[in-house]
Design a protein around this motif. Structure first.
Motif, PDB file in Angstrom:
ATOM      1  N   ALA A   1      46.176 -41.343  30.621  1.00 55.83           N
ATOM      2  CA  ALA A   1      47.141 -41.423  31.718  1.00 55.83           C
ATOM      3  C   ALA A   1      48.422 -40.659  31.369  1.00 55.83           C
ATOM      4  O   ALA A   1      48.999 -39.968  32.220  1.00 55.83           O
ATOM      5  N   ALA A   2      48.856 -40.773  30.116  1.00 55.35           N
ATOM      6  CA  ALA A   2      50.045 -40.040  29.682  1.00 55.35           C
ATOM      7  C   ALA A   2      49.807 -38.538  29.733  1.00 55.35           C
ATOM      8  O   ALA A   2      50.695 -37.760  30.104  1.00 55.35           O
ATOM      9  N   ARG A   3      48.597 -38.121  29.375  1.00 56.32           N
ATOM     10  CA  ARG A   3      48.273 -36.691  29.425  1.00 56.32           C
ATOM     11  C   ARG A   3      48.256 -36.173  30.867  1.00 56.32           C
ATOM     12  O   ARG A   3      48.635 -35.036  31.133  1.00 56.32           O
ATOM     13  N   VAL A   4      47.814 -37.021  31.795  1.00 56.31           N
ATOM     14  CA  VAL A   4      47.853 -36.649  33.209  1.00 56.31           C
ATOM     15  C   VAL A   4      49.306 -36.412  33.631  1.00 56.31           C
ATOM     16  O   VAL A   4      49.626 -35.412  34.302  1.00 56.31           O
ATOM     17  N   LEU A   5      50.190 -37.326  33.237  1.00 48.45           N
ATOM     18  CA  LEU A   5      51.602 -37.188  33.574  1.00 48.45           C
ATOM     19  C   LEU A   5      52.205 -35.947  32.920  1.00 48.45           C
ATOM     20  O   LEU A   5      53.035 -35.249  33.521  1.00 48.45           O
ATOM     21  N   GLN A   6      51.772 -35.650  31.692  1.00 45.68           N
ATOM     22  CA  GLN A   6      52.228 -34.425  31.042  1.00 45.68           C
ATOM     23  C   GLN A   6      51.790 -33.199  31.830  1.00 45.68           C
ATOM     24  O   GLN A   6      52.520 -32.207  31.913  1.00 45.68           O
ATOM     25  N   GLY A   7      50.582 -33.262  32.389  1.00 47.30           N
ATOM     26  CA  GLY A   7      50.095 -32.148  33.205  1.00 47.30           C
ATOM     27  C   GLY A   7      50.992 -31.902  34.407  1.00 47.30           C
ATOM     28  O   GLY A   7      51.251 -30.744  34.782  1.00 47.30           O
ATOM     29  N   PHE A   8      51.476 -32.995  35.032  1.00 41.66           N
ATOM     30  CA  PHE A   8      52.422 -32.857  36.143  1.00 41.66           C
ATOM     31  C   PHE A   8      53.672 -32.112  35.679  1.00 41.66           C
ATOM     32  O   PHE A   8      54.123 -31.163  36.323  1.00 41.66           O
ATOM     33  N   GLY A   9      54.232 -32.568  34.564  1.00 42.44           N
ATOM     34  CA  GLY A   9      55.445 -31.932  34.049  1.00 42.44           C
ATOM     35  C   GLY A   9      55.216 -30.478  33.682  1.00 42.44           C
ATOM     36  O   GLY A   9      56.028 -29.603  34.005  1.00 42.44           O
ATOM     37  N   GLY A  10      54.107 -30.209  33.014  1.00 42.50           N
ATOM     38  CA  GLY A  10      53.800 -28.837  32.611  1.00 42.50           C
ATOM     39  C   GLY A  10      53.631 -27.909  33.796  1.00 42.50           C
ATOM     40  O   GLY A  10      54.078 -26.752  33.769  1.00 42.50           O
ATOM     41  N   ALA A  11      52.990 -28.405  34.855  1.00 45.01           N
ATOM     42  CA  ALA A  11      52.778 -27.589  36.059  1.00 45.01           C
ATOM     43  C   ALA A  11      54.091 -27.294  36.768  1.00 45.01           C
ATOM     44  O   ALA A  11      54.200 -26.305  37.499  1.00 45.01           O
ATOM     45  N   MET A  12      55.095 -28.125  36.579  1.00 41.23           N
ATOM     46  CA  MET A  12      56.409 -27.866  37.168  1.00 41.23           C
ATOM     47  C   MET A  12      57.186 -26.846  36.349  1.00 41.23           C
ATOM     48  O   MET A  12      58.015 -26.105  36.882  1.00 41.23           O
ATOM     49  N   VAL A  13      56.913 -26.777  35.057  1.00 38.98           N
ATOM     50  CA  VAL A  13      57.701 -25.916  34.175  1.00 38.98           C
ATOM     51  C   VAL A  13      57.192 -24.480  34.142  1.00 38.98           C
ATOM     52  O   VAL A  13      57.975 -23.530  34.310  1.00 38.98           O
ATOM     53  N   LEU A  14      55.887 -24.272  33.917  1.00 42.08           N
ATOM     54  CA  LEU A  14      55.381 -22.929  33.639  1.00 42.08           C
ATOM     55  C   LEU A  14      55.658 -21.921  34.756  1.00 42.08           C
ATOM     56  O   LEU A  14      56.224 -20.848  34.501  1.00 42.08           O
ATOM     57  N   PRO A  15      55.292 -22.187  36.018  1.00 43.47           N
ATOM     58  CA  PRO A  15      55.539 -21.162  37.046  1.00 43.47           C
ATOM     59  C   PRO A  15      57.017 -20.926  37.305  1.00 43.47           C
ATOM     60  O   PRO A  15      57.411 -19.810  37.668  1.00 43.47           O
ATOM     61  N   THR A  16      57.845 -21.952  37.103  1.00 41.83           N
ATOM     62  CA  THR A  16      59.281 -21.760  37.340  1.00 41.83           C
ATOM     63  C   THR A  16      59.908 -20.883  36.266  1.00 41.83           C
ATOM     64  O   THR A  16      60.855 -20.144  36.544  1.00 41.83           O
ATOM     65  N   THR A  17      59.398 -20.950  35.032  1.00 39.37           N
ATOM     66  CA  THR A  17      59.957 -20.092  33.981  1.00 39.37           C
ATOM     67  C   THR A  17      59.725 -18.620  34.313  1.00 39.37           C
ATOM     68  O   THR A  17      60.627 -17.787  34.142  1.00 39.37           O
ATOM     69  N   LEU A  18      58.534 -18.290  34.793  1.00 34.27           N
ATOM     70  CA  LEU A  18      58.240 -16.904  35.161  1.00 34.27           C
ATOM     71  C   LEU A  18      59.131 -16.458  36.317  1.00 34.27           C
ATOM     72  O   LEU A  18      59.677 -15.345  36.300  1.00 34.27           O
ATOM     73  N   SER A  19      59.305 -17.319  37.304  1.00 37.05           N
ATOM     74  CA  SER A  19      60.153 -16.969  38.447  1.00 37.05           C
ATOM     75  C   SER A  19      61.611 -16.818  38.030  1.00 37.05           C
ATOM     76  O   SER A  19      62.324 -15.947  38.535  1.00 37.05           O
TER      77      SER A  19
END
Length: 537
Positions: free
Chosen positions: A102-120
């Protein structure tokens, strides 16, 4: 406008954010055996500890990329990093496999918010030649951190605890949040209009979730006939056949609806998660297919190697991390080699060279795997493999985006990132299934042929498979079960070998996909000149 110095400090924190997200996708690999021993998780849970992060990450990249464009890229990145830090606390204190997943699922949410925004943010903050340098730093960070993760995880697990593989995210994440707020200027797409495609997001999440779940759980619940009842709380699947083929059907239906819905929105002049018009561009369409297949082959093998190195060869987590560092060494050399080839060899040619090296490397790993092998047999092939990854991965992004209109580059970048993450998720699911299914079949046949009672065979096979190989250590420690441990080591070695060969097969398909990306020599020279002027990683 931010000052030049502040922009580069901002890039430092953006790159740190990318590092943390990418490291967390690989740092857990070498810690799995320690987690198995501590929490007693099953082989299916082993796959989900690794898969849940990647699956959620891939499923939500497009969604959060669109939200960041509208509501602010820095805001979404900071929020994502905060979620990532909180989920890391939960993961580090997990007392069961389910809580860790469950914690890894939540980490996936956070990671998905970070990666594309860094490129933008890099794209919005830098211009001209500075943008090329910034993109190069961003891309190099991703390539390097993929390989550094296992070494860092091995050191923390061996000298401290597997829990510190998550605990290290907390102070670094807090530094990133503070640094980003102080040095990164907010940016968003002022022209963004129309409603967000929430229905398309729903379809995409359902499609990817059902596909990966079916691939991972097929051997548990049965590919067609019911091996084990599927239950959620007090509810049990009532069907006469397994739920797995039904989930595959849901995947097909959701994928079809996603495509039809998105195309319909575009016809009406509305925004969609994916601009399907981009797929009329041959380089973009074929490049994304190649990226997905290559990622499937590239990262799926990383699931089985740490298990084999620790449970069969007997290395600890730190030693395993050093072995996998051979991949990082190859990638490091490839970065220098790519610089020397720039201007003389086209990006497409470098991609093909890289994939061929990957095929040679992963095939060599497959042949090197035996119960009596050592790091000497494996590291040279991992180096070749890493050399290929370094040449192919970054250059493929150039190839995919080279014909995309500038105004659609953000959405195109999110799409190609999603293709890679989906390939990585499928790689873990498919190659993990190959690994554990082959171990189960071979160990059952070997023990049965040696005359062991059926009940004992079932008991041993279940213990070995459910522990993802962890039971081999206990079997080997008892003199009465030493021969059984030898059989289990052989079965796990063979399963790992089959996984390597399957990865090589997918890479061959990826290489064939790049043949449609060919261009004339004149066009290659023009692409190289254009890449030098406006470099995109």
């Amino acid at each position: 406008m931010t000052s030049p110095r502040t922009r580069w400090f901002g890039l430092l924190f953006i790159s740190l954010a990318v590092s943390l997200i990418i490291v967390d996708s690989t740092i857990i690999n070498v810690s799995i055996p320690s987690i198995i021993e501590d929490l007693g998780i099953t082989s299916t849970q082993v796959q989900w500890v690794q898969e849940s992060y990647t699956l959620v990450f891939a499923a939500l990249l497009l969604v959060f990329g669109a939200l960041a464009d509208r509501f602010g890229r820095r805001r979404v990145m900071v929020l994502g990093m905060a979620i990532f830090v909180v989920s890391s606390v939960i993961a580090g204190f997990s007392q069961s496999g389910d809580i860790l997943i469950a914690a890894r699922v939540l980490q996936g949410f956070g990671g998905a918010m970070v990666l594309p925004t860094t490129l933008s943010l890099v794209n919005a903050t830098f211009q001209g030649k500075e943008r090329g340098i910034a993109f190069a730093i961003w891309g190099s960070t991703i390539g390097g951190m993929v390989a550094v993760g296992p070494l860092l995880g091995g050191w923390l697990t061996t000298d401290y605890s597997w829990r510190w593989a998550f605990g290290i995210n907390i102070p670094i994440g807090i530094i990133i949040i503070i640094g980003a707020l102080l040095t990164v200027q907010e940016s968003k797409e002022e022209s963004a209009s129309g409603s967000i495609d929430w229905l398309g997001a729903f379809y995409s999440v359902i499609a990817m979730s059902t596909l990966v779940f079916a691939l991972i759980e097929g051997r548990t619940y049965g590919w067609w006939e019911v091996n084990k009842p599927f239950t959620v709380g007090d509810w049990t699947w009532p069907g006469k056949i397994s739920i797995i083929p039904v989930l595959f059907l849901v995947f097909i239906l959701a994928s079809t609806l996603f495509i039809a819905h998105g195309a319909n929105r575009i016809r009406k002049g509305k925004s969609a998660l994916i601009s399907f018009n981009l797929f009329t561009i041959a380089s973009f369409r074929n490049g994304n297919i190649a990226a997905m297949v290559i990622s499937l082959g590239e990262f799926g093998i990383i699931l089985s190697l740490p298990l084999w190195l620790q449970f069969v060869i007997g290395y600890d987590a730190l030693q395993t991390g050093f072995v996998l560092l051979g991949l990082a060494g190859g990638a490091f050399v490839a970065s220098g080699l790519a610089g020397g080839l720039s201007g003389r060899v086209s990006p497409v040619t470098m991609v093909r060279m890289g994939i061929l090296l990957e095929i040679v490397g992963v095939t060599g790993v497959g042949f090197a795997i035996t119960p009596t092998a050592s790091w000497v047999n494996v590291v040279p092939w991992l180096f070749v493999y890493g050399l290929g990854v370094g040449l192919a991965t970054a250059q493929l992004t150039n190839v995919i985006l080279k014909d995309v209109p500038v105004q659609e580059s953000g959405q195109a970048s999110g799409t190609q990132s999603t293709s890679r993450q989906l390939g990585s998720a499928l790689g873990i699911a498919i190659l993990g299934t190959i690994l554990f299914t082959s171990v189960q079949i071979q160990l059952t046949n070997d023990l049965t042929s040696e005359g062991l009672p059926e009940e004992q065979v079932t008991q041993v096979v279940t213990a070995v498979v459910d522990s993802a190989g962890g039971a081999i250590v206990q079997l080997e420690a008892d003199p009465t079960t030493q021969p059984v441990a030898d059989n289990a080591k052989q079965a796990l070695s063979d399963g790992t070998r089959y996984g390597a060969f399957a990865a090589a097969g997918f890479l061959v398909l990826g290489f064939l996909a790049t043949l449609s990306l060919g261009s004339t020599r004149k066009e290659e020279v023009e692409q190289i000149k254009e890449s030098d002027e406006n470099h995109v990683i």
